[in-house]
Scaffold this motif. Structure first.
Motif, PDB file in Angstrom:
ATOM      1  N   ASN B  77       4.679  14.611  -2.592  1.00 52.27           N
ATOM      2  CA  ASN B  77       3.279  14.597  -2.227  1.00 52.27           C
ATOM      3  C   ASN B  77       2.643  13.298  -2.697  1.00 52.27           C
ATOM      4  O   ASN B  77       2.893  12.851  -3.826  1.00 52.27           O
ATOM      5  CB  ASN B  77       2.541  15.772  -2.900  1.00 52.27           C
ATOM      6  N   VAL B  78       1.866  12.702  -1.829  1.00 48.88           N
ATOM      7  CA  VAL B  78       1.140  11.488  -2.190  1.00 48.88           C
ATOM      8  C   VAL B  78      -0.329  11.716  -1.858  1.00 48.88           C
ATOM      9  O   VAL B  78      -0.672  12.010  -0.706  1.00 48.88           O
ATOM     10  CB  VAL B  78       1.656  10.245  -1.447  1.00 48.88           C
ATOM     11  N   ASN B  79      -1.175  11.610  -2.859  1.00 54.44           N
ATOM     12  CA  ASN B  79      -2.621  11.769  -2.676  1.00 54.44           C
ATOM     13  C   ASN B  79      -3.299  10.413  -2.553  1.00 54.44           C
ATOM     14  O   ASN B  79      -2.745   9.384  -2.960  1.00 54.44           O
ATOM     15  CB  ASN B  79      -3.210  12.518  -3.879  1.00 54.44           C
ATOM     16  N   ALA B  80      -4.512  10.443  -2.006  1.00 49.45           N
ATOM     17  CA  ALA B  80      -5.343   9.227  -1.927  1.00 49.45           C
ATOM     18  C   ALA B  80      -4.542   8.046  -1.408  1.00 49.45           C
ATOM     19  O   ALA B  80      -4.399   7.014  -2.082  1.00 49.45           O
ATOM     20  CB  ALA B  80      -5.957   8.926  -3.298  1.00 49.45           C
ATOM     21  N   LEU B  81      -3.985   8.191  -0.225  1.00 49.90           N
ATOM     22  CA  LEU B  81      -3.100   7.173   0.337  1.00 49.90           C
ATOM     23  C   LEU B  81      -3.761   5.801   0.394  1.00 49.90           C
ATOM     24  O   LEU B  81      -4.946   5.666   0.715  1.00 49.90           O
ATOM     25  CB  LEU B  81      -2.662   7.590   1.733  1.00 49.90           C
ATOM     26  N   GLU B  82      -2.934   4.796   0.075  1.00 47.93           N
ATOM     27  CA  GLU B  82      -3.357   3.406   0.147  1.00 47.93           C
ATOM     28  C   GLU B  82      -2.498   2.690   1.187  1.00 47.93           C
ATOM     29  O   GLU B  82      -1.398   3.145   1.517  1.00 47.93           O
ATOM     30  CB  GLU B  82      -3.207   2.735  -1.224  1.00 47.93           C
ATOM     31  N   LEU B  83      -3.004   1.548   1.675  1.00 50.40           N
ATOM     32  CA  LEU B  83      -2.263   0.821   2.707  1.00 50.40           C
ATOM     33  C   LEU B  83      -0.858   0.449   2.216  1.00 50.40           C
ATOM     34  O   LEU B  83       0.107   0.479   2.990  1.00 50.40           O
ATOM     35  CB  LEU B  83      -3.025  -0.436   3.114  1.00 50.40           C
ATOM     36  N   ASP B  84      -0.736   0.105   0.920  1.00 53.77           N
ATOM     37  CA  ASP B  84       0.560  -0.293   0.361  1.00 53.77           C
ATOM     38  C   ASP B  84       1.556   0.852   0.254  1.00 53.77           C
ATOM     39  O   ASP B  84       2.721   0.621  -0.085  1.00 53.77           O
ATOM     40  CB  ASP B  84       0.368  -0.914  -1.025  1.00 53.77           C
ATOM     41  N   ASP B  85       1.108   2.062   0.517  1.00 57.39           N
ATOM     42  CA  ASP B  85       2.038   3.200   0.519  1.00 57.39           C
ATOM     43  C   ASP B  85       2.856   3.253   1.799  1.00 57.39           C
ATOM     44  O   ASP B  85       3.789   4.060   1.907  1.00 57.39           O
ATOM     45  CB  ASP B  85       1.274   4.520   0.353  1.00 57.39           C
ATOM     46  N   SER B  86       2.524   2.416   2.754  1.00 61.02           N
ATOM     47  CA  SER B  86       3.303   2.344   3.988  1.00 61.02           C
ATOM     48  C   SER B  86       4.723   1.898   3.661  1.00 61.02           C
ATOM     49  O   SER B  86       4.934   0.813   3.098  1.00 61.02           O
ATOM     50  CB  SER B  86       2.679   1.354   4.965  1.00 61.02           C
ATOM     51  N   ALA B  87       5.687   2.751   3.993  1.00 64.88           N
ATOM     52  CA  ALA B  87       7.072   2.471   3.600  1.00 64.88           C
ATOM     53  C   ALA B  87       7.979   3.541   4.175  1.00 64.88           C
ATOM     54  O   ALA B  87       7.517   4.518   4.777  1.00 64.88           O
ATOM     55  CB  ALA B  87       7.208   2.460   2.078  1.00 64.88           C
ATOM     56  N   LEU B  88       9.273   3.332   3.958  1.00 66.86           N
ATOM     57  CA  LEU B  88      10.278   4.361   4.250  1.00 66.86           C
ATOM     58  C   LEU B  88      10.499   5.163   2.968  1.00 66.86           C
ATOM     59  O   LEU B  88      10.749   4.588   1.911  1.00 66.86           O
ATOM     60  CB  LEU B  88      11.582   3.707   4.695  1.00 66.86           C
TER      61      LEU B  88
END
Lengths: 109, 112
Positions: B77-88
């Motif tokens: 689970n990832v909360n408060a997504l940020e642009l840098d969370d874009s990944a595989l």
């Protein structure tokens, strides 16, 4: 933490050529694996080789744990061998796999 | 065929949203780990679970959390997504932390 260095970063071959990829690591490990990542992102396990030598078809790998390096040999390369090859290690006292930056292999027909 | 399946394969989220990624491992695989791989880089360790308890964590903030269930499935689970969370995001499992580790096909997350 442990450092993992792979060389070369990029490698371009003609089909049929042989190649050697190297992985150096900075501390004792109890797990070393070589992976091939295909263009869709899948990490395919090639070898589990914390020490010794293994062969699987055209691929073979050798790890010299006392000297902290591993080699992956690819013989008679094919275009389907293209992709990124990663070495990953786990420290004796740790729980994580630490990956190198990978070797981008391109095999041209 | 590694016996590790992940879902969804691709998803797009908006900055600030929350996301749940899922992984199903082979029977007997008591150890599950999650990795984040940004473009052009090697996978980075997020955390590991062994028999439903977290037993190792990488350099990721608390908004990255996980669960492992008795049926060999797990969630990231990832909360408060940020642009840098874009990944595989890759799930990996094994019968024991010292044994061969098998990876799933990954979930591609894009945060816009």
């Amino acid at each position: 933490g442990i450092q993992v260095e792979q060389s070369p970063p990029d490698l371009i071959l003609q089909e049929g050529a042989n190649s050697t990829l190297r992985c150096n690591f900075s501390d004792s490990v109890n797990n070393l694996q070589w992976f091939h990542q295909n263009p869709w992102g899948q990490l395919i396990n090639l070898f589990y080789i914390p020490s010794g030598t293994k062969q699987n078809g055209r691929l073979s790998a050798t790890t010299v744990a006392t000297e902290r390096y591993s080699l992956l040999y690819i013989s008679s390369s094919q275009t389907t061998d293209s992709g990124v090859y990663f070495c990953a290690v786990k420290e004796t006292s740790g729980s994580r796999l630490t990956f190198g930056e990978g070797t981008q292999l391109t095999v041209n027909p | 065929e590694t016996g590790v399946t992940q879902s969804p394969t691709h998803l797009i989220k908006t900055r600030g949203q929350q996301v749940t990624l899922r992984c199903s491992s082979q029977s007997g695989h008591n150890t599950v780990s999650w990795y984040q791989q940004a473009l052009g880089q090697g996978p980075q360790f997020i955390f590991q679970y062994y028999r439903e308890e977290e037993n190792g964590r990488g350099n990721f903030p608390p908004r990255f959390s996980g669960l492992q269930f008795p049926n060999y499935s797990s969630e990231l689970n990832v909360n408060a997504l940020e642009l840098d969370d874009s990944a595989l995001y890759l799930c990996a499992s094994s019968t024991d932390p010292r044994n061969t580790i098998y990876f799933g096909e990954g979930s591609w997350l894009t945060v816009v």
